[in-house]
Motif scaffolding. Sequence first.
Motif, PDB file in Angstrom:
ATOM      1  N   ILE A  27      27.247  89.925 -97.504  1.00 32.65           N
ATOM      2  CA  ILE A  27      28.027  89.157 -96.525  1.00 32.65           C
ATOM      3  C   ILE A  27      29.443  88.916 -97.047  1.00 32.65           C
ATOM      4  O   ILE A  27      30.428  89.070 -96.326  1.00 32.65           O
ATOM      5  N   ALA A  28      29.543  88.549 -98.328  1.00 28.43           N
ATOM      6  CA  ALA A  28      30.861  88.302 -98.921  1.00 28.43           C
ATOM      7  C   ALA A  28      31.706  89.570 -98.891  1.00 28.43           C
ATOM      8  O   ALA A  28      32.912  89.523 -98.580  1.00 28.43           O
ATOM      9  N   ARG A 108      31.338  87.542-105.976  1.00 27.90           N
ATOM     10  CA  ARG A 108      31.284  86.482-106.985  1.00 27.90           C
ATOM     11  C   ARG A 108      31.563  85.102-106.398  1.00 27.90           C
ATOM     12  O   ARG A 108      31.243  84.084-107.010  1.00 27.90           O
ATOM     13  N   ILE A 109      32.211  85.057-105.228  1.00 25.05           N
ATOM     14  CA  ILE A 109      32.451  83.806-104.522  1.00 25.05           C
ATOM     15  C   ILE A 109      32.097  84.013-103.055  1.00 25.05           C
ATOM     16  O   ILE A 109      31.888  85.146-102.610  1.00 25.05           O
ATOM     17  N   THR A 110      32.041  82.924-102.307  1.00 20.69           N
ATOM     18  CA  THR A 110      31.795  83.002-100.873  1.00 20.69           C
ATOM     19  C   THR A 110      33.100  82.796-100.108  1.00 20.69           C
ATOM     20  O   THR A 110      34.129  82.430-100.687  1.00 20.69           O
ATOM     21  N   LEU A 137      40.291  80.098-109.652  1.00 18.10           N
ATOM     22  CA  LEU A 137      39.324  81.162-109.410  1.00 18.10           C
ATOM     23  C   LEU A 137      38.275  81.222-110.511  1.00 18.10           C
ATOM     24  O   LEU A 137      37.096  81.474-110.246  1.00 18.10           O
ATOM     25  N   GLU A 138      38.689  80.974-111.740  1.00 17.40           N
ATOM     26  CA  GLU A 138      37.734  80.949-112.853  1.00 17.40           C
ATOM     27  C   GLU A 138      36.673  79.883-112.625  1.00 17.40           C
ATOM     28  O   GLU A 138      35.490  80.089-112.896  1.00 17.40           O
ATOM     29  N   PHE A 139      37.093  78.740-112.117  1.00 15.56           N
ATOM     30  CA  PHE A 139      36.155  77.650-111.821  1.00 15.56           C
ATOM     31  C   PHE A 139      35.315  77.977-110.596  1.00 15.56           C
ATOM     32  O   PHE A 139      34.124  77.661-110.536  1.00 15.56           O
ATOM     33  N   ALA A 140      35.921  78.622-109.595  1.00 13.56           N
ATOM     34  CA  ALA A 140      35.235  78.893-108.328  1.00 13.56           C
ATOM     35  C   ALA A 140      33.995  79.743-108.516  1.00 13.56           C
ATOM     36  O   ALA A 140      33.003  79.576-107.797  1.00 13.56           O
ATOM     37  N   GLU A 141      34.030  80.665-109.477  1.00 13.99           N
ATOM     38  CA  GLU A 141      32.932  81.612-109.631  1.00 13.99           C
ATOM     39  C   GLU A 141      31.684  80.983-110.221  1.00 13.99           C
ATOM     40  O   GLU A 141      30.639  81.641-110.289  1.00 13.99           O
ATOM     41  N   GLY A 418      20.075  86.599-111.153  1.00 10.25           N
ATOM     42  CA  GLY A 418      20.680  86.310-109.861  1.00 10.25           C
ATOM     43  C   GLY A 418      21.696  85.199-109.994  1.00 10.25           C
ATOM     44  O   GLY A 418      21.941  84.674-111.069  1.00 10.25           O
ATOM     45  N   SER A 419      22.273  84.818-108.886  1.00  9.80           N
ATOM     46  CA  SER A 419      23.320  83.797-108.867  1.00  9.80           C
ATOM     47  C   SER A 419      22.735  82.435-108.601  1.00  9.80           C
ATOM     48  O   SER A 419      21.690  82.291-107.971  1.00  9.80           O
TER      49      SER A 419
END
Length: 456
Positions: A27-28, A108-110, A137-141, A418-419
Amino acid sequence: MIPVAPGRRGDRLAGMVDTIVAQQGRIARAQAKMTGQLVNVLELALSSPEVFTGAVEGRTGEQVRRSLTSELALALHLSDQKVRSLLSTAEVLVAELPDTLRSLKAGRITMQHAECLVRESVGLDREDVKEFERAALEFAETSTPPQLQTKAIRIREGLNPDTITERHTSAVEERRVELWKGHDGMGWVACYGPIDVVQSLHNACHTTAKSLRAAGDERTIAQLMADVFSDATMAGLTREAASEDGDSSRAIRPSVHVTVPVMTLIGLSNEPADLEGYGPIDPDTARRLAAQAPSFTRLLTHPETGAVLSVGRDRYAVPADLRKAIEIRDVTCCFPGCNRPARQCDIDHRVDWQYGGETNIDNCQSMCRSHHTLKHATTWAVERDDSGAVIWTSPLGRSYRIRPESNVGFEPTDTLNGSAPCVEPTVDEEPLGIETVTPSPDDEKWADHYPDEPQF
Protein backbone atom coordinates in the motif's frame (compact mmCIF):
# COMPACT_ATOMS: atom_id res chain seq x y z
CA MET A 1 2.83 -13.67 32.14
CA ILE A 2 5.61 -15.73 30.52
CA PRO A 3 5.09 -16.21 26.76
CA VAL A 4 4.66 -19.80 25.60
CA ALA A 5 5.54 -21.34 22.24
CA PRO A 6 2.91 -20.24 19.70
CA GLY A 7 2.25 -23.75 18.38
CA ARG A 8 0.63 -24.61 15.03
CA ARG A 9 -2.21 -22.09 15.34
CA GLY A 10 0.18 -19.47 16.61
CA ASP A 11 2.46 -20.06 13.62
CA ARG A 12 -0.51 -19.69 11.31
CA LEU A 13 -1.57 -16.45 13.01
CA ALA A 14 1.98 -15.16 12.86
CA GLY A 15 2.05 -15.90 9.14
CA MET A 16 -1.22 -14.05 8.65
CA VAL A 17 0.19 -11.04 10.50
CA ASP A 18 3.29 -11.17 8.26
CA THR A 19 1.00 -11.14 5.21
CA ILE A 20 -0.84 -8.07 6.51
CA VAL A 21 2.47 -6.31 7.16
CA ALA A 22 3.56 -7.12 3.59
CA GLN A 23 0.26 -5.74 2.28
CA GLN A 24 0.88 -2.53 4.21
CA GLY A 25 4.22 -2.24 2.46
CA ARG A 26 2.56 -2.68 -0.91
CA ILE A 27 0.00 0.00 0.00
CA ALA A 28 2.82 2.40 0.89
CA ARG A 29 4.57 1.71 -2.41
CA ALA A 30 1.31 2.25 -4.31
CA GLN A 31 0.75 5.54 -2.47
CA ALA A 32 4.29 6.65 -3.33
CA LYS A 33 3.66 5.82 -6.98
CA MET A 34 0.35 7.69 -6.94
CA THR A 35 2.12 10.67 -5.38
CA GLY A 36 4.39 10.94 -8.40
CA GLN A 37 1.45 10.50 -10.75
CA LEU A 38 -0.47 13.29 -9.03
CA VAL A 39 2.43 15.68 -9.58
CA ASN A 40 2.73 14.57 -13.20
CA VAL A 41 -0.96 15.13 -13.92
CA LEU A 42 -0.86 18.52 -12.20
CA GLU A 43 2.19 19.66 -14.15
CA LEU A 44 0.63 18.51 -17.43
CA ALA A 45 -2.62 20.25 -16.55
CA LEU A 46 -0.86 23.51 -15.70
CA SER A 47 1.06 23.35 -18.98
CA SER A 48 -2.17 22.72 -20.89
CA PRO A 49 -4.63 25.19 -19.36
CA GLU A 50 -6.79 25.16 -22.45
CA VAL A 51 -7.92 21.65 -21.62
CA PHE A 52 -9.66 22.99 -18.52
CA THR A 53 -10.38 26.63 -19.32
CA GLY A 54 -10.76 26.68 -23.11
CA ALA A 55 -9.62 29.76 -24.97
CA VAL A 56 -10.85 32.20 -22.33
CA GLU A 57 -8.33 34.98 -21.78
CA GLY A 58 -6.98 35.62 -18.33
CA ARG A 59 -7.03 32.01 -17.28
CA THR A 60 -4.80 31.27 -14.30
CA GLY A 61 -3.01 28.31 -12.82
CA GLU A 62 -5.34 28.44 -9.84
CA GLN A 63 -8.35 27.93 -12.09
CA VAL A 64 -6.67 24.96 -13.72
CA ARG A 65 -5.82 23.51 -10.34
CA ARG A 66 -9.39 23.87 -9.12
CA SER A 67 -10.76 22.24 -12.24
CA LEU A 68 -8.34 19.33 -11.98
CA THR A 69 -9.17 18.97 -8.29
CA SER A 70 -12.85 18.57 -9.05
CA GLU A 71 -12.08 16.12 -11.86
CA LEU A 72 -10.03 13.93 -9.58
CA ALA A 73 -12.50 14.24 -6.72
CA LEU A 74 -15.36 12.95 -8.84
CA ALA A 75 -13.28 10.17 -10.37
CA LEU A 76 -11.94 9.04 -7.00
CA HIS A 77 -15.19 9.53 -5.03
CA LEU A 78 -13.38 11.91 -2.69
CA SER A 79 -14.10 15.43 -1.49
CA ASP A 80 -12.42 18.41 -3.09
CA GLN A 81 -10.78 19.17 0.22
CA LYS A 82 -9.22 15.71 0.34
CA VAL A 83 -7.96 15.93 -3.24
CA ARG A 84 -6.50 19.40 -2.62
CA SER A 85 -4.67 17.90 0.33
CA LEU A 86 -3.42 14.99 -1.79
CA LEU A 87 -2.10 17.32 -4.48
CA SER A 88 -0.45 19.68 -2.01
CA THR A 89 1.18 16.79 -0.15
CA ALA A 90 2.40 15.25 -3.40
CA GLU A 91 3.99 18.52 -4.55
CA VAL A 92 5.91 18.95 -1.31
CA LEU A 93 7.07 15.33 -1.22
CA VAL A 94 8.38 15.41 -4.78
CA ALA A 95 9.95 18.88 -4.66
CA GLU A 96 11.04 19.27 -1.04
CA LEU A 97 11.10 15.85 0.70
CA PRO A 98 12.49 13.32 -1.80
CA ASP A 99 14.01 11.08 0.89
CA THR A 100 10.62 10.85 2.61
CA LEU A 101 9.06 9.78 -0.69
CA ARG A 102 11.75 7.13 -1.15
CA SER A 103 11.14 5.83 2.37
CA LEU A 104 7.42 5.62 1.60
CA LYS A 105 8.14 3.77 -1.63
CA ALA A 106 10.30 1.29 0.29
CA GLY A 107 7.49 0.69 2.77
CA ARG A 108 9.50 1.93 5.76
CA ILE A 109 6.88 4.56 6.64
CA THR A 110 3.17 5.04 5.96
CA MET A 111 1.39 7.85 4.18
CA GLN A 112 0.39 9.22 7.59
CA HIS A 113 4.07 9.66 8.46
CA ALA A 114 4.72 11.40 5.15
CA GLU A 115 1.76 13.75 5.62
CA CYS A 116 3.04 14.67 9.07
CA LEU A 117 6.47 15.59 7.70
CA VAL A 118 4.84 17.67 4.98
CA ARG A 119 2.73 19.60 7.51
CA GLU A 120 5.63 20.36 9.80
CA SER A 121 8.06 21.34 7.03
CA VAL A 122 5.83 24.10 5.66
CA GLY A 123 7.31 27.57 6.26
CA LEU A 124 10.91 26.43 6.73
CA ASP A 125 13.73 27.65 4.49
CA ARG A 126 14.91 25.22 1.81
CA GLU A 127 18.12 24.36 3.68
CA ASP A 128 16.22 23.97 6.94
CA VAL A 129 13.77 21.62 5.21
CA LYS A 130 16.67 19.31 4.33
CA GLU A 131 17.89 19.26 7.93
CA PHE A 132 14.33 18.79 9.20
CA GLU A 133 13.76 15.83 6.88
CA ARG A 134 17.03 14.18 7.84
CA ALA A 135 16.30 14.35 11.57
CA ALA A 136 12.58 13.61 11.45
CA LEU A 137 12.72 10.79 8.90
CA GLU A 138 15.14 8.79 11.03
CA PHE A 139 12.63 8.96 13.88
CA ALA A 140 9.63 8.32 11.60
CA GLU A 141 10.85 4.89 10.54
CA THR A 142 10.58 3.54 14.12
CA SER A 143 7.58 5.50 15.43
CA THR A 144 3.83 5.80 15.07
CA PRO A 145 2.37 8.93 13.40
CA PRO A 146 1.25 10.51 16.72
CA GLN A 147 4.74 10.02 18.17
CA LEU A 148 6.29 11.49 15.03
CA GLN A 149 4.03 14.53 15.32
CA THR A 150 5.41 15.30 18.79
CA LYS A 151 9.01 14.81 17.68
CA ALA A 152 8.55 16.80 14.47
CA ILE A 153 7.24 19.81 16.39
CA ARG A 154 10.41 19.81 18.50
CA ILE A 155 12.71 19.47 15.48
CA ARG A 156 10.87 22.24 13.64
CA GLU A 157 11.11 24.51 16.68
CA GLY A 158 14.89 24.32 16.55
CA LEU A 159 14.96 25.31 12.87
CA ASN A 160 12.17 27.86 12.48
CA PRO A 161 13.56 31.29 11.55
CA ASP A 162 10.85 33.10 13.52
CA THR A 163 10.94 32.96 17.31
CA ILE A 164 8.31 30.92 19.08
CA THR A 165 7.05 34.12 20.74
CA GLU A 166 6.45 35.78 17.35
CA ARG A 167 4.67 32.73 15.97
CA HIS A 168 2.58 32.26 19.11
CA THR A 169 1.52 35.91 19.07
CA SER A 170 0.43 35.54 15.45
CA ALA A 171 -1.33 32.23 16.06
CA VAL A 172 -3.33 33.60 19.00
CA GLU A 173 -5.07 35.92 16.54
CA GLU A 174 -6.56 32.82 14.88
CA ARG A 175 -8.31 31.53 18.02
CA ARG A 176 -11.89 30.45 17.43
CA VAL A 177 -14.63 27.95 18.24
CA GLU A 178 -15.86 25.57 15.54
CA LEU A 179 -19.08 23.55 15.35
CA TRP A 180 -20.02 20.70 13.04
CA LYS A 181 -22.72 18.07 12.95
CA GLY A 182 -22.52 14.43 13.95
CA HIS A 183 -24.93 11.50 13.71
CA ASP A 184 -28.04 10.77 15.74
CA GLY A 185 -28.78 14.33 16.77
CA MET A 186 -25.25 14.89 18.09
CA GLY A 187 -22.57 17.37 17.20
CA TRP A 188 -18.99 18.49 17.92
CA VAL A 189 -17.61 21.77 19.21
CA ALA A 190 -13.90 22.59 19.18
CA CYS A 191 -12.01 25.48 20.70
CA TYR A 192 -8.81 26.52 18.94
CA GLY A 193 -6.76 28.58 21.35
CA PRO A 194 -3.48 28.78 23.30
CA ILE A 195 -2.43 25.24 24.25
CA ASP A 196 -2.05 26.02 27.95
CA VAL A 197 -5.66 27.24 28.07
CA VAL A 198 -7.32 24.41 26.15
CA GLN A 199 -5.23 21.71 27.81
CA SER A 200 -6.01 23.10 31.26
CA LEU A 201 -9.72 23.07 30.39
CA HIS A 202 -9.46 19.43 29.32
CA ASN A 203 -7.55 18.48 32.47
CA ALA A 204 -10.08 20.28 34.68
CA CYS A 205 -12.93 18.31 33.07
CA HIS A 206 -11.01 15.06 33.49
CA THR A 207 -10.18 15.69 37.15
CA THR A 208 -13.77 16.68 37.99
CA ALA A 209 -15.11 13.62 36.15
CA LYS A 210 -12.83 11.29 38.11
CA SER A 211 -13.94 12.89 41.39
CA LEU A 212 -17.62 12.42 40.51
CA ARG A 213 -16.98 8.82 39.48
CA ALA A 214 -15.17 8.11 42.75
CA ALA A 215 -18.15 9.59 44.63
CA GLY A 216 -20.44 6.99 43.07
CA ASP A 217 -21.63 8.60 39.83
CA GLU A 218 -22.44 5.77 37.40
CA ARG A 219 -21.74 7.76 34.22
CA THR A 220 -18.58 6.86 32.33
CA ILE A 221 -15.52 9.11 32.44
CA ALA A 222 -16.13 10.19 28.86
CA GLN A 223 -19.77 11.02 29.59
CA LEU A 224 -18.88 12.89 32.76
CA MET A 225 -16.22 14.96 30.99
CA ALA A 226 -18.75 15.98 28.34
CA ASP A 227 -21.39 16.82 30.95
CA VAL A 228 -18.93 18.73 33.16
CA PHE A 229 -17.78 20.79 30.19
CA SER A 230 -21.36 21.48 29.06
CA ASP A 231 -22.56 22.39 32.55
CA ALA A 232 -19.64 24.72 33.24
CA THR A 233 -20.00 26.46 29.86
CA MET A 234 -23.76 26.84 30.05
CA ALA A 235 -23.44 28.23 33.59
CA GLY A 236 -21.22 31.02 32.32
CA LEU A 237 -17.79 29.71 33.30
CA THR A 238 -15.91 32.26 31.16
CA ARG A 239 -17.98 35.21 32.39
CA GLU A 240 -17.65 34.33 36.08
CA ALA A 241 -14.00 33.32 35.91
CA ALA A 242 -12.85 36.33 33.90
CA SER A 243 -10.75 38.95 35.60
CA GLU A 244 -11.70 42.61 35.58
CA ASP A 245 -9.90 43.19 32.31
CA GLY A 246 -11.77 40.28 30.68
CA ASP A 247 -8.79 37.88 30.54
CA SER A 248 -10.26 34.50 31.52
CA SER A 249 -6.89 32.75 31.16
CA ARG A 250 -5.74 34.35 34.42
CA ALA A 251 -8.31 32.28 36.29
CA ILE A 252 -6.74 29.03 35.09
CA ARG A 253 -4.75 27.13 37.66
CA PRO A 254 -2.51 24.88 35.60
CA SER A 255 -2.55 21.14 36.32
CA VAL A 256 0.14 20.15 33.82
CA HIS A 257 3.89 19.59 33.97
CA VAL A 258 5.75 22.61 32.61
CA THR A 259 9.55 22.48 32.42
CA VAL A 260 10.95 26.00 32.36
CA PRO A 261 14.69 26.76 32.01
CA VAL A 262 15.64 28.84 35.03
CA MET A 263 17.17 31.62 32.89
CA THR A 264 13.91 31.86 30.95
CA LEU A 265 11.94 31.97 34.19
CA ILE A 266 13.86 34.98 35.51
CA GLY A 267 13.72 36.77 32.16
CA LEU A 268 17.38 36.46 31.13
CA SER A 269 16.72 34.05 28.26
CA ASN A 270 13.98 33.33 25.71
CA GLU A 271 14.67 29.60 25.46
CA PRO A 272 11.30 27.81 25.01
CA ALA A 273 9.74 25.95 27.92
CA ASP A 274 8.25 22.47 27.56
CA LEU A 275 4.58 21.70 28.18
CA GLU A 276 3.84 18.07 29.04
CA GLY A 277 2.15 16.20 26.23
CA TYR A 278 2.71 18.98 23.67
CA GLY A 279 6.25 20.31 23.42
CA PRO A 280 7.80 23.80 23.25
CA ILE A 281 5.76 26.82 24.37
CA ASP A 282 6.71 30.49 24.30
CA PRO A 283 8.57 32.02 27.27
CA ASP A 284 5.83 34.53 28.19
CA THR A 285 3.24 31.75 28.55
CA ALA A 286 5.70 29.68 30.58
CA ARG A 287 6.39 32.57 32.97
CA ARG A 288 2.66 33.21 33.42
CA LEU A 289 2.02 29.53 34.16
CA ALA A 290 4.89 29.50 36.65
CA ALA A 291 3.47 32.61 38.37
CA GLN A 292 0.07 30.92 38.73
CA ALA A 293 1.38 27.50 39.79
CA PRO A 294 0.50 26.62 43.40
CA SER A 295 3.84 24.84 43.95
CA PHE A 296 7.08 23.80 42.28
CA THR A 297 8.89 20.47 42.05
CA ARG A 298 12.67 20.53 41.96
CA LEU A 299 14.15 18.02 39.49
CA LEU A 300 17.67 16.73 40.06
CA THR A 301 19.09 15.60 36.72
CA HIS A 302 22.27 14.06 35.42
CA PRO A 303 24.43 16.93 34.08
CA GLU A 304 25.20 15.11 30.80
CA THR A 305 22.26 12.81 30.04
CA GLY A 306 19.51 14.88 31.67
CA ALA A 307 18.04 11.74 33.24
CA VAL A 308 15.89 12.40 36.32
CA LEU A 309 17.69 11.19 39.44
CA SER A 310 15.34 12.33 42.20
CA VAL A 311 12.11 14.21 42.79
CA GLY A 312 11.78 13.79 46.52
CA ARG A 313 11.60 11.13 49.25
CA ASP A 314 11.72 7.39 48.65
CA ARG A 315 8.95 5.32 50.27
CA TYR A 316 7.99 1.66 50.26
CA ALA A 317 4.39 2.22 49.08
CA VAL A 318 3.53 4.30 46.00
CA PRO A 319 3.30 7.83 47.46
CA ALA A 320 2.59 10.94 45.46
CA ASP A 321 6.26 11.89 45.09
CA LEU A 322 7.23 8.44 43.79
CA ARG A 323 4.32 8.49 41.35
CA LYS A 324 5.43 11.89 40.10
CA ALA A 325 8.97 10.55 39.58
CA ILE A 326 7.59 7.67 37.51
CA GLU A 327 5.37 9.98 35.46
CA ILE A 328 8.23 12.36 34.66
CA ARG A 329 10.54 9.50 33.76
CA ASP A 330 8.05 7.64 31.54
CA VAL A 331 6.45 10.64 29.76
CA THR A 332 3.74 8.38 28.28
CA CYS A 333 2.17 4.97 28.75
CA CYS A 334 4.93 2.35 28.65
CA PHE A 335 3.23 0.20 26.03
CA PRO A 336 4.90 0.49 22.60
CA GLY A 337 3.29 3.15 20.47
CA CYS A 338 0.89 4.54 23.07
CA ASN A 339 0.87 8.32 23.51
CA ARG A 340 -1.38 8.52 26.58
CA PRO A 341 0.33 11.01 28.97
CA ALA A 342 1.83 9.28 32.01
CA ARG A 343 -0.04 11.58 34.39
CA GLN A 344 -3.32 10.09 33.12
CA CYS A 345 -2.12 6.48 33.49
CA ASP A 346 -2.24 3.79 36.16
CA ILE A 347 0.92 2.78 38.01
CA ASP A 348 1.64 -0.85 37.18
CA HIS A 349 4.06 -3.29 38.80
CA ARG A 350 6.14 -4.67 35.95
CA VAL A 351 6.69 -7.82 38.04
CA ASP A 352 3.36 -8.39 39.79
CA TRP A 353 3.27 -7.74 43.50
CA GLN A 354 1.82 -11.22 44.09
CA TYR A 355 4.86 -12.74 42.37
CA GLY A 356 7.41 -10.88 44.46
CA GLY A 357 7.56 -7.57 42.59
CA GLU A 358 8.62 -4.57 44.68
CA THR A 359 7.06 -1.13 44.80
CA ASN A 360 9.97 0.97 43.60
CA ILE A 361 10.84 3.17 40.67
CA ASP A 362 12.60 0.34 38.81
CA ASN A 363 9.65 -2.07 39.00
CA CYS A 364 6.82 0.44 38.51
CA GLN A 365 5.72 1.92 35.21
CA SER A 366 2.99 4.13 33.80
CA MET A 367 0.31 2.29 31.83
CA CYS A 368 -2.99 3.52 30.45
CA ARG A 369 -6.05 1.56 31.53
CA SER A 370 -6.46 -0.23 28.21
CA HIS A 371 -2.87 -1.50 28.04
CA HIS A 372 -2.79 -2.23 31.77
CA THR A 373 -5.76 -4.52 31.19
CA LEU A 374 -4.03 -6.04 28.15
CA LYS A 375 -0.93 -6.86 30.17
CA HIS A 376 -2.85 -8.75 32.85
CA ALA A 377 -5.56 -10.34 30.71
CA THR A 378 -3.40 -11.67 27.86
CA THR A 379 0.02 -13.21 27.29
CA TRP A 380 1.73 -9.94 26.42
CA ALA A 381 4.89 -9.94 28.55
CA VAL A 382 7.23 -7.14 29.63
CA GLU A 383 10.76 -7.15 31.02
CA ARG A 384 13.76 -4.87 31.43
CA ASP A 385 17.20 -5.64 30.00
CA ASP A 386 20.52 -4.83 31.65
CA SER A 387 20.55 -1.35 30.09
CA GLY A 388 17.20 -0.49 31.66
CA ALA A 389 15.29 -0.62 28.37
CA VAL A 390 11.76 -2.03 28.46
CA ILE A 391 11.04 -4.95 26.13
CA TRP A 392 7.52 -6.14 25.30
CA THR A 393 6.85 -9.55 23.76
CA SER A 394 3.58 -10.24 22.00
CA PRO A 395 1.58 -13.50 22.18
CA LEU A 396 2.92 -14.36 18.70
CA GLY A 397 6.53 -13.85 19.72
CA ARG A 398 7.17 -10.37 18.29
CA SER A 399 9.32 -8.23 20.54
CA TYR A 400 9.53 -4.44 20.76
CA ARG A 401 12.14 -2.46 22.63
CA ILE A 402 11.16 0.94 24.03
CA ARG A 403 13.91 3.49 23.55
CA PRO A 404 15.51 4.06 26.97
CA GLU A 405 15.65 7.86 26.81
CA SER A 406 11.84 8.05 27.01
CA ASN A 407 8.68 6.17 26.13
CA VAL A 408 7.85 8.14 22.99
CA GLY A 409 9.23 5.59 20.57
CA PHE A 410 10.03 1.93 20.09
CA GLU A 411 11.74 -0.41 17.66
CA PRO A 412 11.58 -4.12 16.83
CA THR A 413 14.25 -6.31 18.39
CA ASP A 414 16.75 -8.22 16.28
CA THR A 415 14.56 -11.33 16.43
CA LEU A 416 11.51 -9.56 14.99
CA ASN A 417 10.13 -11.00 11.75
CA GLY A 418 8.31 -7.99 10.35
CA SER A 419 7.55 -4.40 11.26
CA ALA A 420 6.22 -3.14 14.54
CA PRO A 421 2.48 -2.51 14.52
CA CYS A 422 1.05 0.96 15.06
CA VAL A 423 -0.85 1.18 18.34
CA GLU A 424 -3.06 4.22 18.85
CA PRO A 425 -3.58 5.84 22.29
CA THR A 426 -6.78 5.01 24.12
CA VAL A 427 -9.00 6.54 26.77
CA ASP A 428 -7.97 5.89 30.37
CA GLU A 429 -9.89 5.41 33.61
CA GLU A 430 -9.05 6.15 37.24
CA PRO A 431 -5.66 5.01 38.62
CA LEU A 432 -5.55 1.43 39.90
CA GLY A 433 -4.70 0.24 43.36
CA ILE A 434 -4.59 -3.44 42.43
CA GLU A 435 -3.46 -5.53 39.50
CA THR A 436 -6.88 -6.85 38.35
CA VAL A 437 -8.72 -4.48 36.01
CA THR A 438 -12.29 -4.58 34.69
CA PRO A 439 -12.89 -1.41 32.62
CA SER A 440 -16.18 -0.55 30.97
CA PRO A 441 -16.06 -0.65 27.14
CA ASP A 442 -18.41 2.34 27.06
CA ASP A 443 -15.59 4.56 28.33
CA GLU A 444 -13.63 4.14 25.10
CA LYS A 445 -16.12 3.79 22.27
CA TRP A 446 -16.46 7.59 21.82
CA ALA A 447 -13.03 7.68 20.22
CA ASP A 448 -14.26 5.54 17.30
CA HIS A 449 -16.60 8.34 16.20
CA TYR A 450 -14.24 11.31 16.27
CA PRO A 451 -14.11 12.92 12.82
CA ASP A 452 -11.10 11.95 10.69
CA GLU A 453 -10.89 15.49 9.30
CA PRO A 454 -12.22 18.02 11.83
CA GLN A 455 -13.02 21.41 10.34
CA PHE A 456 -10.27 23.34 12.08
